[in-house]
Design a protein around this motif. Structure first.
Motif, PDB file in Angstrom:
ATOM      1  N   LEU A  30      54.530  18.738 -18.665  1.00 29.75           N
ATOM      2  CA  LEU A  30      54.729  18.958 -20.628  1.00 29.75           C
ATOM      3  C   LEU A  30      55.723  19.695 -20.805  1.00 29.75           C
ATOM      4  N   THR A  31      55.523  21.100 -20.856  1.00 27.27           N
ATOM      5  CA  THR A  31      56.284  21.435 -21.649  1.00 27.27           C
ATOM      6  C   THR A  31      57.688  21.100 -21.726  1.00 27.27           C
ATOM      7  N   ALA A  32      58.650  20.741 -20.010  1.00 23.88           N
ATOM      8  CA  ALA A  32      59.389  19.755 -20.194  1.00 23.88           C
ATOM      9  C   ALA A  32      59.553  18.567 -20.813  1.00 23.88           C
ATOM     10  N   ALA A  33      58.561  18.029 -20.466  1.00 25.08           N
ATOM     11  CA  ALA A  33      58.834  16.764 -21.609  1.00 25.08           C
ATOM     12  C   ALA A  33      59.191  17.476 -23.567  1.00 25.08           C
ATOM     13  N   LYS A 100      39.745  11.074 -32.698  1.00 27.13           N
ATOM     14  CA  LYS A 100      40.656  10.620 -33.931  1.00 27.13           C
ATOM     15  C   LYS A 100      41.870  11.641 -34.326  1.00 27.13           C
ATOM     16  N   PHE A 101      42.212  12.110 -33.507  1.00 24.17           N
ATOM     17  CA  PHE A 101      43.751  12.897 -33.631  1.00 24.17           C
ATOM     18  C   PHE A 101      45.154  12.661 -32.805  1.00 24.17           C
ATOM     19  N   SER A 102      45.195  11.369 -32.401  1.00 23.17           N
ATOM     20  CA  SER A 102      46.182  10.485 -31.669  1.00 23.17           C
ATOM     21  C   SER A 102      47.213   9.923 -32.189  1.00 23.17           C
ATOM     22  N   GLU A 103      47.225   9.726 -33.197  1.00 33.67           N
ATOM     23  CA  GLU A 103      48.287  10.033 -34.566  1.00 33.67           C
ATOM     24  C   GLU A 103      49.037  10.659 -34.445  1.00 33.67           C
ATOM     25  N   GLN A 104      49.204  12.207 -33.845  1.00 33.36           N
ATOM     26  CA  GLN A 104      49.656  13.666 -33.598  1.00 33.36           C
ATOM     27  C   GLN A 104      50.187  14.166 -32.607  1.00 33.36           C
ATOM     28  N   LEU A 105      49.924  12.726 -31.179  1.00 24.78           N
ATOM     29  CA  LEU A 105      50.389  12.846 -30.322  1.00 24.78           C
ATOM     30  C   LEU A 105      51.893  12.076 -30.303  1.00 24.78           C
ATOM     31  N   SER A 106      53.194  12.683 -29.883  1.00 22.38           N
ATOM     32  CA  SER A 106      54.143  11.682 -29.534  1.00 22.38           C
ATOM     33  C   SER A 106      53.914  10.815 -27.752  1.00 22.38           C
ATOM     34  N   ARG A 107      54.125   9.703 -28.641  1.00 25.03           N
ATOM     35  CA  ARG A 107      53.956   8.980 -27.588  1.00 25.03           C
ATOM     36  C   ARG A 107      54.800   9.304 -26.323  1.00 25.03           C
ATOM     37  N   VAL A 108      56.469   8.980 -26.455  1.00 25.73           N
ATOM     38  CA  VAL A 108      57.459   9.717 -25.921  1.00 25.73           C
ATOM     39  C   VAL A 108      57.113  10.630 -24.938  1.00 25.73           C
ATOM     40  N   VAL A 109      56.742  12.125 -25.443  1.00 21.51           N
ATOM     41  CA  VAL A 109      56.386  12.374 -24.943  1.00 21.51           C
ATOM     42  C   VAL A 109      55.021  13.551 -24.272  1.00 21.51           C
ATOM     43  N   LEU A 110      54.432  11.500 -23.816  1.00 22.01           N
ATOM     44  CA  LEU A 110      53.120  11.424 -23.554  1.00 22.01           C
ATOM     45  C   LEU A 110      53.982  10.864 -22.115  1.00 22.01           C
ATOM     46  N   THR A 111      54.846   9.766 -22.307  1.00 19.07           N
ATOM     47  CA  THR A 111      54.944   8.854 -21.712  1.00 19.07           C
ATOM     48  C   THR A 111      55.658  10.064 -20.440  1.00 19.07           C
TER      49      THR A 111
END
Length: 466
Positions: A30-33, A100-111
């Motif tokens: 996660l840190t690297a992403a 309801k905080f999914s919009e605060q997360l970057s999809r790129v970072v999660l991927t």
């Protein structure tokens, strides 16, 4: 001269180290992403990291990911690790949408996080595997093994050692005092010496692991051997000469300072009980929610096509043999719940037209998800029998009542293996019990998920269901 001993880390120490590796890799991923995509690791990302770590740790225990894999399959270990990771990220998505905080997360970072962790937990396991394999090819990290007793149980140990070279065992042979004609089959061909020679080799440090495969009746002989081995550093294992493995579970327990060997015991102790109950609540709750329209439709159809109540609650034996009330859709014109219950047969006149369809498709059992939520039953387990059938077959089938060491289930290993429906012969009931005990012995979360999956395709219908 005594050979220098190499002290090896225990499997418990390794399991702690493996857990730390996985936690570190997931955290570092996660840190690297985040660093790669230029995202700050704020409180939201720390929260989702905690969710994934907790879910992965829980699932790792559920899949027994951190057990000793020396005699296991490398691909199984990797698949279990990947499965735990995938389920952890699915749990994260559910958690993020629910709060309801999914919009605060970057999809790129999660991927990127998932991809890094997916590759990382495989990479370190592969490197560890290659390191161990190469060491054993070089003759390092090998353990020299001897077996005292050329018996059937000793032969079984020998076969397993030969079949699993990943154990890192080098068997130097059997050690026996009996004459060749008294030994098990052709085991005299592998006898390397007397029992006294084995003890002396252990004292000289020429043996790392010693298996004692003598019969229990040789108690004094075994005690003498153990006494003589007391001043050595050899690892000693006793191999029982009766089939503990064919029974439920066998493990060493303690009553104060007294060691006991448990034989008949439920597999759901401690964390396993929590895992099983969590599985039932989550999966059972989701299924109950999904099938609620079907439950309503069937209820209306039963009321419209025959007289009587919609539901039928029949007394059955549950966990520890205690009576429970099992919910079913009524499929007959009668409601037998006495000491004598006549099992349904083909073309049974008591079954209503709609009831016949419900029984063939197992839809009559859907209300039992209510039992699951209430805690009387589990989604997967031995099917509950009528009380009268229990009292009959417990006298005829060996180890019959051991199936009550766990909660009864809506579906089970016996049912998807073809042993559902009428048990009009003793052989059919014996096969059902055999598969029930196999399930209890080999239980795991993965085994439950496999049974649930197979039930969808072949567990609802069958030629013996009527």
């Amino acid at each position: 001269m005594n050979r220098a001993k190499v002290f090896k880390s225990s499997s418990k120490s390794n399991s702690v180290l493996y857990r730390l590796f996985d936690i570190s890799i997931i955290t570092f991923s996660l840190t690297a992403a985040a660093a790669f995509y230029g995202v700050e690791l704020n409180r939201v990302y720390l929260t989702v990291l905690l969710v994934v770590l907790l879910a992965f740790s829980y699932l790792g225990e559920a899949f027994d990911l951190y057990r000793s894999w020396r005699a296991g399959k490398f691909r199984h270990m990797v698949l279990f690790a990947w499965g735990s990771l995938i389920c952890s990220f699915l749990a994260l998505l559910v958690f993020a949408f629910a709060f309801k905080f999914s919009e605060q997360l970057s999809r790129v970072v999660l991927t990127l996080w998932f991809a890094n962790a997916f590759a990382g937990i495989f990479a370190w396991r592969l490197m560890s595997r290659l390191y161990k394999v190469n060491r054993r090819k070089l003759g390092l990290s090998m353990q020299r093994v001897a077996v005292i007793g050329a018996t059937e149980s000793g032969a079984n140990v020998f076969k397993e050692i030969i079949a699993h070279d990943e154990l890192g065992y080098e068997c130097i042979g059997f050690f026996e005092d009996r004459q060749p004609e008294r030994l098990f089959e052709d085991m005299h061909l592998h006898v390397a010496g007397s029992i006294n020679e084995a003890v002396n080799k252990a004292r000289r440090g020429e043996i790392d692991v010693l298996f004692i495969a003598l019969p229990f009746k040789a108690e004094k002989r075994i005690a003498d051997i153990l006494s003589r081995l007391g001043d050595t550093t050899v690892d000693v294992h006793f191999v029982p000469d009766f089939l503990l493995s064919s029974l439920i579970h066998a493990r060493i327990d303690h009553v104060g300072d007294i060691d006991t060997l448990s034989v008949f015991e439920s597999p759901f102790n401690g964390a396993r009980e929590l895992i099983k109950r969590t599985e039932d609540i989550i999966i059972g709750g989701l299924i109950l929610l999904l099938i609620s329209p079907i439950l309503v439709a069937i209820s209306i159809a039963i009321k419209a096509t025959s007289k009587g109540p919609v539901f039928f609650k029949q007394a059955r034996y549950g966990l520890h043999g205690e009576k429970i009330k099992v919910w079913k859709f009524r499929s007959m014109t009668v409601m037998e719940n006495s000491d004598v219950v006549t099992q349904a047969t083909k073309n049974d006149s008591r079954i209503t037209p709609l009831g016949g369809f419900l029984r063939r498709t197992s839809l009559d059992e859907l209300p039992q998800f209510i039992n699951v939520i209430l805690g009387d039953m589990s989604i997967v387990g031995p099917r509950p029998h009528a009380v009268s059938h229990n009292e009959e077959y417990r006298q005829k089938v060996e180890f019959y009542m051991l199936r009550h060491k766990v909660k009864p289930g809506i579906t089970g290993w016996a049912q998807i293996s073809g042993w559902r429906g009428e048990t009009d012969t003793l052989e059919k009931m014996e096969k059902r019990i055999e598969f029930d005990l196999q399930y209890i012995k080999h239980w795991s979360l993965w085994f439950d998920l496999k049974i649930i999956f197979l039930t969808i395709f072949k567990g609802f219908t069958g030629k013996n269901a009527y």
